[in-house]
Design an enzyme around this catalytic site. Structure first.
Site, PDB file in Angstrom:
ATOM      1  N   CYS A 179       0.793  -1.229   0.000  1.00  0.00           N
ATOM      2  CA  CYS A 179       0.000   0.000   0.000  1.00  0.00           C
ATOM      3  C   CYS A 179       0.826   1.281   0.000  1.00  0.00           C
ATOM      4  CB  CYS A 179      -0.952   0.011   1.195  1.00  0.00           C
ATOM      5  SG  CYS A 179      -2.268  -1.213   1.046  1.00  0.00           S
ATOM      6  N   GLN A 180       2.097   1.208   0.327  1.00  0.00           N
ATOM      7  CA  GLN A 180       2.922   2.407   0.294  1.00  0.00           C
ATOM      8  C   GLN A 180       3.248   2.738  -1.154  1.00  0.00           C
ATOM      9  OE1 GLN A 180       7.003   2.199   1.872  1.00  0.00           O
ATOM     10  NE2 GLN A 180       6.499   3.873   3.249  1.00  0.00           N
ATOM     11  N   GLY A 309      13.022  -4.318  -0.522  1.00  0.00           N
ATOM     12  CA  GLY A 309      13.781  -5.169   0.377  1.00  0.00           C
ATOM     13  C   GLY A 309      12.904  -5.653   1.504  1.00  0.00           C
ATOM     14  N   GLY A 310      12.091  -4.739   2.004  1.00  0.00           N
ATOM     15  CA  GLY A 310      11.139  -5.078   3.047  1.00  0.00           C
ATOM     16  C   GLY A 310      10.085  -3.998   3.130  1.00  0.00           C
ATOM     17  N   MET A 311       8.924  -4.342   3.653  1.00  0.00           N
ATOM     18  CA  MET A 311       7.867  -3.372   3.923  1.00  0.00           C
ATOM     19  C   MET A 311       7.460  -3.537   5.367  1.00  0.00           C
ATOM     20  SD  MET A 311       6.074  -0.885   2.937  1.00  0.00           S
ATOM     21  CE  MET A 311       5.039  -0.009   4.124  1.00  0.00           C
ATOM     22  N   GLU A 312       7.534  -2.427   6.108  1.00  0.00           N
ATOM     23  CA  GLU A 312       7.452  -2.450   7.559  1.00  0.00           C
ATOM     24  C   GLU A 312       6.039  -2.593   8.102  1.00  0.00           C
ATOM     25  OE1 GLU A 312       7.643   1.949   6.199  1.00  0.00           O
ATOM     26  OE2 GLU A 312       8.551   0.044   5.638  1.00  0.00           O
ATOM     27  N   GLU A 337      13.710  -2.864   8.970  1.00  0.00           N
ATOM     28  CA  GLU A 337      12.251  -2.936   9.091  1.00  0.00           C
ATOM     29  C   GLU A 337      11.803  -2.973  10.551  1.00  0.00           C
ATOM     30  OE1 GLU A 337      10.897  -2.214   6.453  1.00  0.00           O
ATOM     31  OE2 GLU A 337      12.554  -2.686   5.116  1.00  0.00           O
ATOM     32  N   HIS A 340      11.592   0.438  11.952  1.00  0.00           N
ATOM     33  CA  HIS A 340      10.369   1.139  11.557  1.00  0.00           C
ATOM     34  C   HIS A 340       9.263   0.991  12.607  1.00  0.00           C
ATOM     35  CE1 HIS A 340      10.733   3.089   7.717  1.00  0.00           C
ATOM     36  NE2 HIS A 340      11.252   2.019   7.121  1.00  0.00           N
ATOM     37  N   TYR A 424      16.381   8.161   2.647  1.00  0.00           N
ATOM     38  CA  TYR A 424      17.100   7.228   3.503  1.00  0.00           C
ATOM     39  C   TYR A 424      18.473   7.794   3.882  1.00  0.00           C
ATOM     40  CZ  TYR A 424      13.777   3.642   1.815  1.00  0.00           C
ATOM     41  OH  TYR A 424      12.661   2.914   1.512  1.00  0.00           O
TER      42      TYR A 424
END
Length: 649
Positions: A179-180, A309-312, A337, A340, A424
């Site tokens: 969703c981001q 890489g990842g979604m928090e 993550e 986050h 970042y």
């Protein structure tokens, strides 16, 4: 992630005044204590979030309940969403406006009574606002509960549906959400802005196991066929952290409060990769900030197409399978993550223009965790890798580009188009500069103060500035107060390009650079022993240094490097991508099959976008052919960005 009117020209400017702020965010107006701040050259943004069409200044979402059935055959979610909203305006409010895009809405009700509603004309790239009429209006403080029946459509950008053939064991379909930044509106009508936080209830019916960004609630979901999976998220979260996934999943413990979920064929490898570090990461983070607030911390290892890489997502971080490299060398993604959980999830930037508040802080915390576990020089070592990525991004955009600023103008812009390493790494360097300015001992006391002050709230860069100044003007020594008074906030917020380069501790880098120097000589004869003592990240630094050679390596030398150090056959995608960058600069067409194979097996934008950009320079036809062959494998975010990179839209 990511243009509006230029604040440096159009914002209000306040100099050396003392004002009282109530409610750092419209979205949290009733939660804020009254605090007094001193401002110096404070620049106040005229709007909070230009990337939403909702009237969240008039109505605030307090709780969201989703009742969805996962329909794998039709590749859609079907059901309803209930929104509990509170009126914020003093005068009567009779219209609620919500963000939507490409949704099939069949009804909107209030207390089982049909309401008048209309989907207005699409406003690209923000979708079609849903206007709902409240017939008798509402006064400030009144609550209403909207029940909206809907289904997602084939144009939903927030869901990635995968056929069995696209999954690891090729037995069952899979779906996951991403969703981001502003894709939640393609799954449910909502106030799709990080300036609004809501608690959530998830009721998800599926024929396959489900995970979500909430704590699992015990329910009878045993047996075959469709089952109900329930989750509760009692900590308010913004819409971009709404997350669900469903597929053939197994779980295994990786820590005291953590499990990893993955396909049955990948679960053992995922468990081994993460179990050694998970509790260490969590302990360091809690000591640095304060206790973890979310109950569980789990990791879902997604199929290979995942864009990031990842979604928090709270409770369940969604992670790329590229971290499962068999050497535990890429698990710093999980440290990021996890960080986050405080930065971004608990304390959130109020809009994507101030995204550095999420990612700069998280990158800083990730590197503090790494240093605590692997030694002080690890902090600088990771920062050096990040600086190289920052240099590459600034070079790609251009050093005067709007998107290389810390605060980016976003009006009329899809936040995804501005996404890069800037928030970042440039955000990290601003925080590291502040740490060095006041000293780590004092900065470490500010860290928990900042996160406690803004927990469960959203803020902008100017409120961060006010919090920082207020703290150190109260708690700093005379010397610190003098230093803090000289911080060039304007330059740091609005100057494009690279920030001042710090003096790095190169302890972990010197051997990598020494090896790279040897490769500048065409007579150098390499040996596998050259890199035997290197960690994977040290090998990565060496490869990045070789990438920058001018002139670049010859085809023969590039091939020699890959074969001698076994990089071309490595399972570590970080290393393979860096090596392929060298091969493409050298013009090594023999590397094309391996590159195309990687581009068809990995969807992570960090890897595929640079490779496509380089491949298109050498063989545009092959690059386009490879994209067309694999475009249905990529999630919508990756597909859209690659199409732009290749000039296809």
């Amino acid at each position: 992630m990511r243009g509006l009117t230029n604040f440096s020209q159009s914002s209000l400017l306040f100099k050396s005044i003392h004002i009282t702020i109530r409610s750092p965010s419209l979205a949290s107006a009733r939660q804020q204590p009254r605090r007094s701040y001193s401002f110096t050259s404070l620049r106040m943004a005229p709007t909070r979030d230009p990337n939403t069409l909702s009237n969240y200044g008039a109505w605030l979402t307090k709780h969201t309940t989703v009742n969805f059935k996962v329909n794998f055959d039709k590749q859609r979610l079907e059901g309803s969403v209930s929104l509990d909203l509170e009126s914020l305006t003093d005068k009567e409010s009779n219209e609620i406006i919500l963000d939507t895009t490409c949704l099939d809405i069949s009804s909107v009700k209030l207390s089982n009574v049909d309401l008048k509603w209309e989907l207005k004309e699409t406003v690209a790239p923000y979708g079609s606002p849903l206007h709902v009429t409240i017939p008798e209006g509402a006064q400030k403080g009144d609550r209403v509960k909207l029940d909206i029946a809907l289904a997602t459509t084939k144009d939903c950008t927030g869901l990635q549906w995968m056929t069995p053939a696209q999954t690891g064991n090729k037995k069952h379909p899979f779906v996951y959400s991403q969703c981001q930044a502003i894709l939640a509106r393609s799954i449910l009508p909502c106030q799709d802005t990080p300036d609004v936080k809501s608690t959530f209830t998830f009721n998800i019916t599926s024929s396959l196991p489900v995970v979500a960004s909430g704590v699992p609630v015990p329910s009878d979901n045993s047996g075959e066929g469709e089952r109900l999976f329930r989750f509760e998220q009692k900590v308010p979260i913004p819409s971009y952290l709404f997350a669900i996934a469903s597929g053939d999943l197994a779980t295994a413990p990786i820590g005291k409060r953590s499990v990893v979920a993955a396909g049955p064929e990948a679960i053992k490898a995922a468990q081994w990769e993460l179990e050694d570090d998970m509790d260490k990461f969590l302990d360091v983070a809690q000591n640095l900030i304060f206790d973890y607030q979310w109950g569980e911390y789990n990791v879902l290892v997604l199929p290979p197409s995942f864009a990031y890489g990842g979604m928090e997502n709270p409770i369940f971080t969604f992670a790329t399978p590229t971290i499962i490299s068999g050497d535990r060398q890429n698990v710093d993604v999980i440290a990021h993550e996890l960080s986050h959980s405080w930065s971004g999830n608990l304390v959130t930037s109020c809009s994507w223009e101030h995204f550095w508040l999420n990612e700069g802080w998280t990158t800083y915390l990730e590197r503090r965790i790494g240093a605590a576990i692997h030694g002080g020089p690890q902090f600088d070592f990771s920062a050096i890798i990040g600086w190289k990525a920052l240099e590459d991004t600034v070079k790609l955009f251009g050093e005067d580009h709007e998107f290389t600023k810390l605060i980016i103008s976003h009006k009329g812009v899809d936040p995804e188009d501005a996404f890069s390493t800037i928030p970042y790494e440039k955000g990290f360097h601003f925080l590291w500069y502040l740490e060095r300015l006041v000293g780590r001992e004092h900065f470490d006391k500010f860290i928990p103060h900042y996160f406690k002050t803004w927990a469960q709230k959203s803020l902008d860069s100017f409120e961060f500035k006010a919090t920082f100044l207020d703290y150190f003007n109260q708690h700093g020594t005379d010397e610190i107060k003098q230093k803090v008074a000289q911080i060039p906030w304007e330059d740091r917020f609005y100057k494009p390009g690279l920030p001042p380069k710090p003096d790095f501790d190169t302890s972990y880098v010197d051997s990598c650079m020494a090896l790279a120097e040897k490769w500048k000589s065409s007579d150098y004869k390499p040996d596998l022993k050259d890199v035997e003592s290197f960690t994977s990240n040290q090998t990565l630094v060496f490869l990045q240094a070789v990438q920058d050679f001018s002139p670049c390596l010859s085809v023969e030398r590039a091939q020699l490097l890959g074969s001698t150090y076994n990089i071309s056959s490595s399972k570590n995608v970080e290393l393979k991508t860096a090596y392929y960058g060298i091969a493409l600069r050298a013009g090594d067409r023999e590397a094309f099959p391996g590159i195309c194979e990687l581009l068809g097996s990995v969807g992570r934008m960090k890897f595929v976008r640079p490779l496509y950009r380089q491949l298109v320079k050498l063989d545009r036809a092959l690059a386009v052919e490879t994209f067309e062959k694999n475009k249905d494998f990529y999630p919508s975010t990756t597909k859209g960005q690659l199409a732009k990179d290749l000039g296809l839209r």
